[in-house]
Design a protein around this motif. Structure first.
Motif, PDB file in Angstrom:
ATOM      1  N   TYR A  14     -24.943  14.540  40.517  1.00 30.79           N
ATOM      2  CA  TYR A  14     -25.264  13.129  40.761  1.00 30.79           C
ATOM      3  C   TYR A  14     -24.283  12.137  40.145  1.00 30.79           C
ATOM      4  O   TYR A  14     -24.340  10.947  40.448  1.00 30.79           O
ATOM      5  CB  TYR A  14     -26.664  12.807  40.213  1.00 30.79           C
ATOM      6  N   VAL A  15     -23.396  12.591  39.256  1.00 35.31           N
ATOM      7  CA  VAL A  15     -22.615  11.651  38.466  1.00 35.31           C
ATOM      8  C   VAL A  15     -21.736  10.745  39.325  1.00 35.31           C
ATOM      9  O   VAL A  15     -21.536   9.560  38.998  1.00 35.31           O
ATOM     10  CB  VAL A  15     -21.768  12.392  37.401  1.00 35.31           C
ATOM     11  N   GLU A  16     -21.218  11.237  40.436  1.00 33.16           N
ATOM     12  CA  GLU A  16     -20.336  10.399  41.245  1.00 33.16           C
ATOM     13  C   GLU A  16     -21.088   9.201  41.838  1.00 33.16           C
ATOM     14  O   GLU A  16     -20.521   8.107  41.968  1.00 33.16           O
ATOM     15  CB  GLU A  16     -19.675  11.208  42.362  1.00 33.16           C
ATOM     16  N   LYS A  17     -22.356   9.392  42.197  1.00 37.12           N
ATOM     17  CA  LYS A  17     -23.148   8.269  42.720  1.00 37.12           C
ATOM     18  C   LYS A  17     -23.303   7.183  41.659  1.00 37.12           C
ATOM     19  O   LYS A  17     -23.234   5.990  41.965  1.00 37.12           O
ATOM     20  CB  LYS A  17     -24.517   8.752  43.181  1.00 37.12           C
ATOM     21  N   GLN A  18     -23.501   7.602  40.416  1.00 34.74           N
ATOM     22  CA  GLN A  18     -23.629   6.612  39.351  1.00 34.74           C
ATOM     23  C   GLN A  18     -22.298   5.911  39.095  1.00 34.74           C
ATOM     24  O   GLN A  18     -22.255   4.694  38.917  1.00 34.74           O
ATOM     25  CB  GLN A  18     -24.145   7.280  38.071  1.00 34.74           C
ATOM     26  N   ILE A  47     -15.489  13.446  37.360  1.00 33.97           N
ATOM     27  CA  ILE A  47     -15.216  12.144  36.738  1.00 33.97           C
ATOM     28  C   ILE A  47     -13.720  11.857  36.729  1.00 33.97           C
ATOM     29  O   ILE A  47     -13.286  10.742  37.073  1.00 33.97           O
ATOM     30  CB  ILE A  47     -15.782  12.104  35.301  1.00 33.97           C
ATOM     31  N   TYR A  48     -12.947  12.851  36.330  1.00 39.54           N
ATOM     32  CA  TYR A  48     -11.492  12.680  36.286  1.00 39.54           C
ATOM     33  C   TYR A  48     -10.947  12.302  37.662  1.00 39.54           C
ATOM     34  O   TYR A  48     -10.125  11.372  37.788  1.00 39.54           O
ATOM     35  CB  TYR A  48     -10.837  13.966  35.796  1.00 39.54           C
ATOM     36  N   ASN A  49     -11.414  12.985  38.700  1.00 38.31           N
ATOM     37  CA  ASN A  49     -10.945  12.705  40.059  1.00 38.31           C
ATOM     38  C   ASN A  49     -11.352  11.310  40.509  1.00 38.31           C
ATOM     39  O   ASN A  49     -10.578  10.610  41.182  1.00 38.31           O
ATOM     40  CB  ASN A  49     -11.502  13.736  41.038  1.00 38.31           C
ATOM     41  N   PHE A  50     -12.545  10.880  40.132  1.00 38.56           N
ATOM     42  CA  PHE A  50     -13.027   9.549  40.509  1.00 38.56           C
ATOM     43  C   PHE A  50     -12.172   8.468  39.858  1.00 38.56           C
ATOM     44  O   PHE A  50     -11.783   7.484  40.512  1.00 38.56           O
ATOM     45  CB  PHE A  50     -14.492   9.385  40.106  1.00 38.56           C
ATOM     46  N   ILE A  51     -11.887   8.621  38.577  1.00 39.71           N
ATOM     47  CA  ILE A  51     -11.063   7.649  37.856  1.00 39.71           C
ATOM     48  C   ILE A  51      -9.657   7.572  38.451  1.00 39.71           C
ATOM     49  O   ILE A  51      -9.105   6.480  38.680  1.00 39.71           O
ATOM     50  CB  ILE A  51     -11.001   8.006  36.354  1.00 39.71           C
ATOM     51  N   LYS A  52      -9.093   8.728  38.726  1.00 42.81           N
ATOM     52  CA  LYS A  52      -7.736   8.780  39.278  1.00 42.81           C
ATOM     53  C   LYS A  52      -7.687   8.187  40.681  1.00 42.81           C
ATOM     54  O   LYS A  52      -6.787   7.391  41.008  1.00 42.81           O
ATOM     55  CB  LYS A  52      -7.256  10.231  39.304  1.00 42.81           C
ATOM     56  N   LYS A  53      -8.658   8.546  41.529  1.00 45.53           N
ATOM     57  CA  LYS A  53      -8.696   8.078  42.913  1.00 45.53           C
ATOM     58  C   LYS A  53      -8.780   6.561  42.997  1.00 45.53           C
ATOM     59  O   LYS A  53      -8.171   5.927  43.868  1.00 45.53           O
ATOM     60  CB  LYS A  53      -9.898   8.711  43.621  1.00 45.53           C
ATOM     61  N   GLN A  91     -26.094   9.707  33.467  1.00 44.18           N
ATOM     62  CA  GLN A  91     -25.148  10.289  34.415  1.00 44.18           C
ATOM     63  C   GLN A  91     -25.711  10.461  35.823  1.00 44.18           C
ATOM     64  O   GLN A  91     -24.964  10.764  36.749  1.00 44.18           O
ATOM     65  CB  GLN A  91     -24.703  11.662  33.911  1.00 44.18           C
ATOM     66  N   ASP A  92     -27.017  10.264  35.995  1.00 42.77           N
ATOM     67  CA  ASP A  92     -27.635  10.636  37.269  1.00 42.77           C
ATOM     68  C   ASP A  92     -28.454   9.532  37.921  1.00 42.77           C
ATOM     69  O   ASP A  92     -29.237   9.794  38.832  1.00 42.77           O
ATOM     70  CB  ASP A  92     -28.505  11.884  37.092  1.00 42.77           C
TER      71      ASP A  92
END
Length: 327
Positions: A14-18, A47-53, A91-92
């Motif tokens: 779920y973390v990416e939705k948050q 999380i790393y991919n989200f920040i980088k993207k 996180q969720d």
């Protein structure tokens, strides 16, 4: 300056939705600080991919060297946070896009607020709203008890908060001033968010904003979520007598530590101590006599829901183990 602090652990689902709901805020945070507590899944990579993207240079991710537990993890997060207002994030969950805007505005307009909690809307694993039947004198998905109708902005006393918290910690924002007081006094003797609310209330600065700004996710990895809305059988199945006794013992310990340094003793606090002790003793060794003593406290009569009282009767009659097998 606005900070968001997030503790993560095995939250890949779920973390990416948050993270996305934070990214979409109408008022952007100055920094987002994330401490992962040695996840064993792909949480850190997500999380790393989200920040980088999204090129989020002001979002910082670090991984603890060893598992710290959520209380120490959040304390360490606060040590790193530099904001004048600091938001707590699980996180969720998912946030209303105006959460930072509305809560920070309320705190700037009401300078006495040191900790502000918002309302929640419960959602399931598919982000669908869970309808909640409110108990008597209950608000905020049954997290908040009040004998009078609550206003858009309400304040809560030390005594009330020692008996029960008003909202999950993921709805909270605090001031830098409160953070500093917390870091000097907190020794992990109760959940960090609850402790922060109590600290804020000492000077009349703990408030609740009656708007549903956090979609609070209930799912199978969440004990509370597993039992919510499923009646007495679910409550019995997830009830842990020893954990309940420990919860009240924690609060008694925290009250004792606070009275040594930051809270003056009062008659009302004497009542609160008696009530918390009566609850602890009952769950340590349930009996009809100890349940009768609980009923002498108006907070037990008014705050405890019917299914909770039924379960306490079963405990006092010492037939709870038989009921657990049936359920």
């Amino acid at each position: 300056m606005i900070s968001i602090v997030m503790a993560t652990y095995n939250g890949e689902k779920y973390v990416e939705k948050q993270l996305q709901s934070i990214l979409m805020q109408t008022v952007k945070p100055s920094e987002v600080i994330i401490h992962d507590d040695c996840s064993e899944d792909k949480t850190v990579q997500v999380i790393y991919n989200f920040i980088k993207k999204n090129n989020l240079d002001n979002w910082k991710l670090s991984v603890n060297k060893q598992n710290e537990g959520y209380r120490k993890n959040f304390k360490n997060l606060l040590l790193d946070a530099k904001g004048d207002i600091i938001f707590f994030s699980d996180q969720d969950d998912e946030w209303n896009e105006r959460k930072i805007e509305l809560m920070s505005d309320a705190m700037r307009l009401n300078k006495n607020i040191k900790a502000l909690n918002s309302g929640v809307c419960l959602i399931n694993s598919n982000s669908e709203e869970i309808k909640v039947k409110l108990g008597k004198n209950s608000y905020n998905a049954n997290f908040l008890h009040s004998m009078k109708k609550i206003d858009k902005l309400s304040y809560y006393s030390v005594e009330s908060l020692l008996i029960s918290n008003i909202s999950p910690g993921c709805t909270m924002a605090i001031t830098k001033e409160l953070k500093e007081i917390f870091l000097k006094n907190y020794v992990g003797d109760m959940p960090h968010d609850w402790y922060l609310n109590i600290l804020a209330s000492i000077g009349g600065g703990c408030a609740f904003l009656n708007q549903e700004l956090t979609m609070y996710r209930m799912h199978n990895n969440n004990t509370l979520g597993s039992a919510t809305g499923k009646g007495l059988k679910a409550s019995i199945r997830f009830f842990n007598q020893n954990e309940r006794a420990d919860e009240f013992q924690e609060r008694l310990r925290a009250l004792s530590n606070m009275e040594k340094s930051i809270i003056p003793s009062t008659l009302q606090l004497t009542y609160v101590r008696g009530y918390l002790k009566a609850r602890m003793v009952f769950y340590q060794n349930p009996s009809v006599f100890r349940l009768f003593k609980l009923y002498r406290y108006h907070d037990y009569r008014e705050r405890t829901q019917v299914k909770g009282k039924v379960w306490d009767v079963l405990l006092s009659l010492r037939i709870s183990k038989l009921i657990e097998k049936v359920c």
